[in-house]
Design an enzyme around this catalytic site. Structure first.
Site, PDB file in Angstrom:
ATOM      1  N   TYR A  93      20.764 -26.682  -1.068  1.00 16.84           N
ATOM      2  CA  TYR A  93      19.593 -27.586  -1.064  1.00 16.84           C
ATOM      3  C   TYR A  93      19.218 -27.969   0.371  1.00 16.84           C
ATOM      4  O   TYR A  93      18.027 -28.086   0.697  1.00 16.84           O
ATOM      5  CB  TYR A  93      19.909 -28.830  -1.902  1.00 16.84           C
ATOM      6  CG  TYR A  93      18.818 -29.873  -1.861  1.00 16.84           C
ATOM      7  CD1 TYR A  93      17.553 -29.609  -2.370  1.00 16.84           C
ATOM      8  CD2 TYR A  93      19.052 -31.128  -1.305  1.00 16.84           C
ATOM      9  CE1 TYR A  93      16.544 -30.564  -2.315  1.00 16.84           C
ATOM     10  CE2 TYR A  93      18.053 -32.088  -1.249  1.00 16.84           C
ATOM     11  CZ  TYR A  93      16.799 -31.800  -1.753  1.00 16.84           C
ATOM     12  OH  TYR A  93      15.804 -32.739  -1.689  1.00 16.84           O
ATOM     13  N   PRO A 146      12.951 -38.162   7.100  1.00 18.61           N
ATOM     14  CA  PRO A 146      13.340 -38.538   5.735  1.00 18.61           C
ATOM     15  C   PRO A 146      13.877 -37.340   4.968  1.00 18.61           C
ATOM     16  O   PRO A 146      13.204 -36.313   4.869  1.00 18.61           O
ATOM     17  CB  PRO A 146      12.020 -39.025   5.122  1.00 18.61           C
ATOM     18  CG  PRO A 146      10.956 -38.302   5.875  1.00 18.61           C
ATOM     19  CD  PRO A 146      11.483 -38.131   7.275  1.00 18.61           C
ATOM     20  N   GLY A 148      16.001 -36.507   1.242  1.00 18.28           N
ATOM     21  CA  GLY A 148      16.444 -37.124  -0.008  1.00 18.28           C
ATOM     22  C   GLY A 148      17.891 -36.839  -0.351  1.00 18.28           C
ATOM     23  O   GLY A 148      18.563 -36.012   0.268  1.00 18.28           O
ATOM     24  N   GLN A 196       9.379 -43.382   3.699  1.00 16.66           N
ATOM     25  CA  GLN A 196       8.568 -42.203   3.357  1.00 16.66           C
ATOM     26  C   GLN A 196       8.146 -42.298   1.903  1.00 16.66           C
ATOM     27  O   GLN A 196       8.974 -42.533   1.021  1.00 16.66           O
ATOM     28  CB  GLN A 196       9.387 -40.921   3.588  1.00 16.66           C
ATOM     29  CG  GLN A 196       8.686 -39.640   3.161  1.00 16.66           C
ATOM     30  CD  GLN A 196       9.000 -39.241   1.738  1.00 16.66           C
ATOM     31  OE1 GLN A 196      10.121 -39.445   1.267  1.00 16.66           O
ATOM     32  NE2 GLN A 196       8.017 -38.689   1.034  1.00 16.66           N
ATOM     33  N   THR A 224       3.949 -38.580   2.649  1.00 20.99           N
ATOM     34  CA  THR A 224       4.126 -37.120   2.738  1.00 20.99           C
ATOM     35  C   THR A 224       3.076 -36.423   1.883  1.00 20.99           C
ATOM     36  O   THR A 224       2.960 -36.695   0.693  1.00 20.99           O
ATOM     37  CB  THR A 224       5.547 -36.730   2.281  1.00 20.99           C
ATOM     38  OG1 THR A 224       6.474 -37.298   3.200  1.00 20.99           O
ATOM     39  CG2 THR A 224       5.726 -35.219   2.254  1.00 20.99           C
ATOM     40  N   LYS A 298       2.375 -37.569   6.889  1.00 19.20           N
ATOM     41  CA  LYS A 298       3.365 -36.537   7.243  1.00 19.20           C
ATOM     42  C   LYS A 298       3.048 -35.238   6.515  1.00 19.20           C
ATOM     43  O   LYS A 298       2.918 -35.230   5.281  1.00 19.20           O
ATOM     44  CB  LYS A 298       4.771 -37.001   6.851  1.00 19.20           C
ATOM     45  CG  LYS A 298       5.876 -35.973   7.068  1.00 19.20           C
ATOM     46  CD  LYS A 298       7.244 -36.596   6.811  1.00 19.20           C
ATOM     47  CE  LYS A 298       8.389 -35.636   7.099  1.00 19.20           C
ATOM     48  NZ  LYS A 298       8.702 -34.734   5.991  1.00 19.20           N
ATOM     49  N   SER A 320       4.056 -31.412  10.305  1.00 20.86           N
ATOM     50  CA  SER A 320       5.247 -30.936   9.580  1.00 20.86           C
ATOM     51  C   SER A 320       4.848 -29.955   8.497  1.00 20.86           C
ATOM     52  O   SER A 320       3.751 -30.047   7.929  1.00 20.86           O
ATOM     53  CB  SER A 320       5.963 -32.140   8.935  1.00 20.86           C
ATOM     54  OG  SER A 320       7.100 -31.732   8.205  1.00 20.86           O
ATOM     55  N   ARG A 325       9.822 -25.973   3.677  1.00 24.69           N
ATOM     56  CA  ARG A 325      10.193 -26.157   2.272  1.00 24.69           C
ATOM     57  C   ARG A 325       8.982 -26.352   1.369  1.00 24.69           C
ATOM     58  O   ARG A 325       9.133 -26.574   0.168  1.00 24.69           O
ATOM     59  CB  ARG A 325      11.106 -27.383   2.119  1.00 24.69           C
ATOM     60  CG  ARG A 325      12.410 -27.256   2.839  1.00 24.69           C
ATOM     61  CD  ARG A 325      13.042 -28.615   3.077  1.00 24.69           C
ATOM     62  NE  ARG A 325      13.707 -29.177   1.924  1.00 24.69           N
ATOM     63  CZ  ARG A 325      14.953 -28.914   1.582  1.00 24.69           C
ATOM     64  NH1 ARG A 325      15.674 -28.063   2.291  1.00 24.69           N
ATOM     65  NH2 ARG A 325      15.518 -29.498   0.531  1.00 24.69           N
ATOM     66  N   ARG A 377      17.620 -31.112   9.029  1.00 19.84           N
ATOM     67  CA  ARG A 377      18.902 -30.480   8.722  1.00 19.84           C
ATOM     68  C   ARG A 377      20.024 -30.807   9.709  1.00 19.84           C
ATOM     69  O   ARG A 377      21.170 -31.002   9.281  1.00 19.84           O
ATOM     70  CB  ARG A 377      18.711 -28.964   8.593  1.00 19.84           C
ATOM     71  CG  ARG A 377      17.834 -28.583   7.390  1.00 19.84           C
ATOM     72  CD  ARG A 377      17.599 -27.089   7.302  1.00 19.84           C
ATOM     73  NE  ARG A 377      16.705 -26.720   6.217  1.00 19.84           N
ATOM     74  CZ  ARG A 377      15.374 -26.652   6.328  1.00 19.84           C
ATOM     75  NH1 ARG A 377      14.778 -26.966   7.477  1.00 19.84           N
ATOM     76  NH2 ARG A 377      14.641 -26.285   5.297  1.00 19.84           N
TER      77      ARG A 377
HETATM   78  C1  LIG Z   1      17.622 -31.532   2.296  1.00 27.88           C
HETATM   79  C2  LIG Z   1      16.268 -31.980   2.734  1.00 27.88           C
HETATM   80  C3  LIG Z   1      15.609 -32.972   2.017  1.00 27.88           C
HETATM   81  C4  LIG Z   1      14.342 -33.404   2.406  1.00 27.88           C
HETATM   82  N1  LIG Z   1      13.759 -34.424   1.726  1.00 27.88           N
HETATM   83  C5  LIG Z   1      12.541 -34.874   2.135  1.00 27.88           C
HETATM   84  C6  LIG Z   1      11.937 -35.990   1.480  1.00 27.88           C
HETATM   85  O1  LIG Z   1      12.483 -36.556   0.540  1.00 27.88           O
HETATM   86  N2  LIG Z   1      10.722 -36.395   1.946  1.00 27.88           N
HETATM   87  C7  LIG Z   1      10.076 -35.795   3.007  1.00 27.88           C
HETATM   88  O2  LIG Z   1       8.977 -36.196   3.388  1.00 27.88           O
HETATM   89  N3  LIG Z   1      10.646 -34.741   3.640  1.00 27.88           N
HETATM   90  C8  LIG Z   1      11.862 -34.284   3.246  1.00 27.88           C
HETATM   91  N4  LIG Z   1      12.445 -33.255   3.914  1.00 27.88           N
HETATM   92  C9  LIG Z   1      11.754 -32.676   5.089  1.00 27.88           C
HETATM   93  C10 LIG Z   1      12.169 -33.422   6.349  1.00 27.88           C
HETATM   94  O3  LIG Z   1      11.669 -34.732   6.390  1.00 27.88           O
HETATM   95  C11 LIG Z   1      11.681 -32.704   7.623  1.00 27.88           C
HETATM   96  O4  LIG Z   1      10.279 -32.539   7.509  1.00 27.88           O
HETATM   97  C12 LIG Z   1      12.328 -31.342   7.837  1.00 27.88           C
HETATM   98  O5  LIG Z   1      13.669 -31.366   7.436  1.00 27.88           O
HETATM   99  C13 LIG Z   1      12.244 -30.965   9.310  1.00 27.88           C
HETATM  100  O6  LIG Z   1      12.717 -29.682   9.533  1.00 27.88           O
HETATM  101  P1  LIG Z   1      14.204 -29.329  10.031  1.00 27.88           P
HETATM  102  O7  LIG Z   1      15.108 -29.535   8.843  1.00 27.88           O
HETATM  103  O8  LIG Z   1      14.084 -27.913  10.427  1.00 27.88           O
HETATM  104  O9  LIG Z   1      14.557 -30.255  11.159  1.00 27.88           O
HETATM  105  C14 LIG Z   1      13.710 -32.810   3.522  1.00 27.88           C
HETATM  106  C15 LIG Z   1      14.368 -31.807   4.245  1.00 27.88           C
HETATM  107  C16 LIG Z   1      15.632 -31.403   3.869  1.00 27.88           C
HETATM  108  C17 LIG Z   1      16.317 -30.335   4.663  1.00 27.88           C
END
Ligand SMILES: Cc1cc2nc3c(=O)[nH]c(=O)nc-3n(C[C@H](O)[C@H](O)[C@H](O)COP(=O)(O)O)c2cc1C
Length: 425
Positions: A93, A146, A148, A196, A224, A298, A320, A325, A377
């Site tokens: 995940y 942020p 989750g 968020q 977001t 975001k 972003s 994802r 991450r």
């Molecule tokens: C495991 C995981 C959970 C995430 N959950 C959320 C979330 O709940 N809300 C959100 O806006 N972004 C979420 N994101 C995105 C992150 O806020 C962020 O945009 C992204 O991780 C940045 O990229 P990086 O992991 O390459 O640093 C999540 C990312 C990961 C890896």
């Protein structure tokens, strides 16, 4: 196995690690050899971004084992540990992007493809890395994005992250799908975090959640907008198949109704409400009507949307693609950043995230027009590997790397980092 056991049985885990050793996933994402690949093993394929092989000998470059947070030399050391400590499906995940990982890889590749134009003979004996966002001064521009469900990565989840954020004084943004309620996180952080927001398709739920965060003192709502519908997380699906635990300790097994997250508890939320496919720009105005919190959007990737966001009066823009994802566009955030920064032209703060893994990457984000750079991450790897000390060490590594980069590039203040500080290729 016991329903509450945090890890798969040893045999399953060994089988998984053998599979991982043969998988391109870890290697392609950051170019290191997977956790237990034998010395001298053949390249596992896809090491296009950063070969972990010595170009002279074609042997893998060994990484010293890391047994404490303090021993980690870069964030990828944390990733390797987390791959062995976080339950398999949960690690999947963290790692997952969408489709064939094109967008996640592109985030990283585009950052790596840029170079820094180092200037010489500048007095760098004192360094200024501070950034001010909405009147609050932060010692560095490094933000905790942020993310989750953090209790799925470590028993203390968001609380460990909050304590690390407090210890190192970093801005933390809490996810709507946090596994810990905002009030508890604020207490652990020693002050209110930014919150968020996933809009949901039920306004009553949204309103209740926003009011709760306002009552908790959160000064900022980060809306977001890049995941209003579901996304195609192939890597997650693959890794989940490798995990046969009964996951009742953290969430319901597949097929059963999901547990209601703490921030939806006490509202009329139903799982069917989670997505918000009907959300439009009008949502910003509706939010404005119910709260005086600052509003950050975001997930923007184009200057057209940045223009609309500004016209709608948002207080900051967060560039972003959800860490690769959401949509499989293949567009890197650092490539989208300049067109957005030029529309914004300093009128509101700009934050960027996606693939930033080193202090030099953060420098590049600032150079391309961001006021602050968020990471996802990397701190989750630290959390999964060692809990609070792991998150702290990740923040410390990034901060030290940024300081070294700024000094060596002859830019002792963030304000001095600009377009001419970097080049393409
Ligand atoms: C495991 C995981 C959970 C995430 N959950 C959320 C979330 O709940 N809300 C959100 O806006 N972004 C979420 N994101 C995105 C992150 O806020 C962020 O945009 C992204 O991780 C940045 O990229 P990086 O992991 O390459 O640093 C999540 C990312 C990961 C890896």
């Amino acid at each position: 196995m016991r329903p509450d056991s945090p890890h798969p049985p040893a045999a399953t885990r060994r089988a998984f690690l053998r599979w991982l050793a043969a998988s391109p996933v870890l290697a392609t994402l950051h170019g290191c050899d997977p956790p237990d690949s034998p010395p001298g093993a053949a390249p596992s394929g896809g090491t296009t971004l950063r070969p972990s092989f010595d170009p002279a000998t074609l042997q893998p470059i060994p990484r010293a084992p890391v047994t404490t947070a303090a021993e980690a030399l870069d964030v990828f050391d944390m990733e390797r540990v987390a791959a062995t400590t976080v339950p398999t499906a949960h690690f999947g995940y963290i790692q997952t992007g969408v489709d064939g990982e094109e967008t996640q890889l592109r985030n990283r590749a585009a950052v790596e493809a840029m170079h820094i134009r180092a200037r010489r003979l500048v007095d760098v004996s004192s360094l200024d890395m501070h950034v001010t966002l909405f009147g609050r001064e932060w010692p560095t521009p490094i933000v905790i994005a942020p993310c989750g469900s953090q209790r799925g990565f470590h028993a203390e989840g968001e609380l460990a992250t909050a304590r690390a954020a407090q210890a190192r004084d970093h801005l933390q943004v809490l996810s709507t799908v946090s596994s810990t309620a905002v009030e508890e996180v604020n207490e652990a952080r020693g002050g209110p975090v930014w919150y968020q927001l996933y809009a949901t398709s039920n306004w009553d739920v949204t309103q209740a959640v926003v009011e709760r965060t306002r009552a908790a003192g959160c000064p900022v709502i980060v809306l977001t907008v890049d995941l209003a519908v579901g996304s195609n997380r192939v890597t997650l699906a693959r890794w989940s198949r490798m995990d046969d635990r009964d996951c009742r300790g953290c969430h319901r097994p597949r097929g059963e109704a999901p547990t209601v997250k703490p921030m939806f508890q006490g509202t009329v939320y139903r799982p069917a409400d989670f997505r918000s496919p009907g959300m439009t720009w009008d949502f910003i105005g509706r939010l404005r009507e119910i709260t005086d919190q600052r509003i950050v959007v975001k997930g923007l990737m184009t200057h057209e949307d940045a223009r609309i966001a500004l016209d709608r009066g948002v207080d900051a823009i967060w560039v972003s693609n959800h860490g690769g994802r959401s949509e499989g566009s293949g567009q890197a955030t650092i490539d989208a950043l300049p067109e957005i920064a030029s529309v914004v032209a300093g009128s509101v703060p700009v934050i960027v995230d996606g693939g930033f893994r080193r202090g030099s990457d953060i420098f590049k984000g600032i150079a391309r027009g961001a006021d602050a750079v968020a990471v996802g991450r990397p701190y989750l790897w630290g959390l999964g590997a060692f809990g609070q000390p792991g998150v702290e060490r990740v923040l410390e590594i990034l901060r030290e790397e940024l300081a070294v980069t700024m000094r060596l590039a002859g830019t002792p203040s963030l304000a001095g980092i600009g377009e001419s500080s970097v080049g393409a290729g």
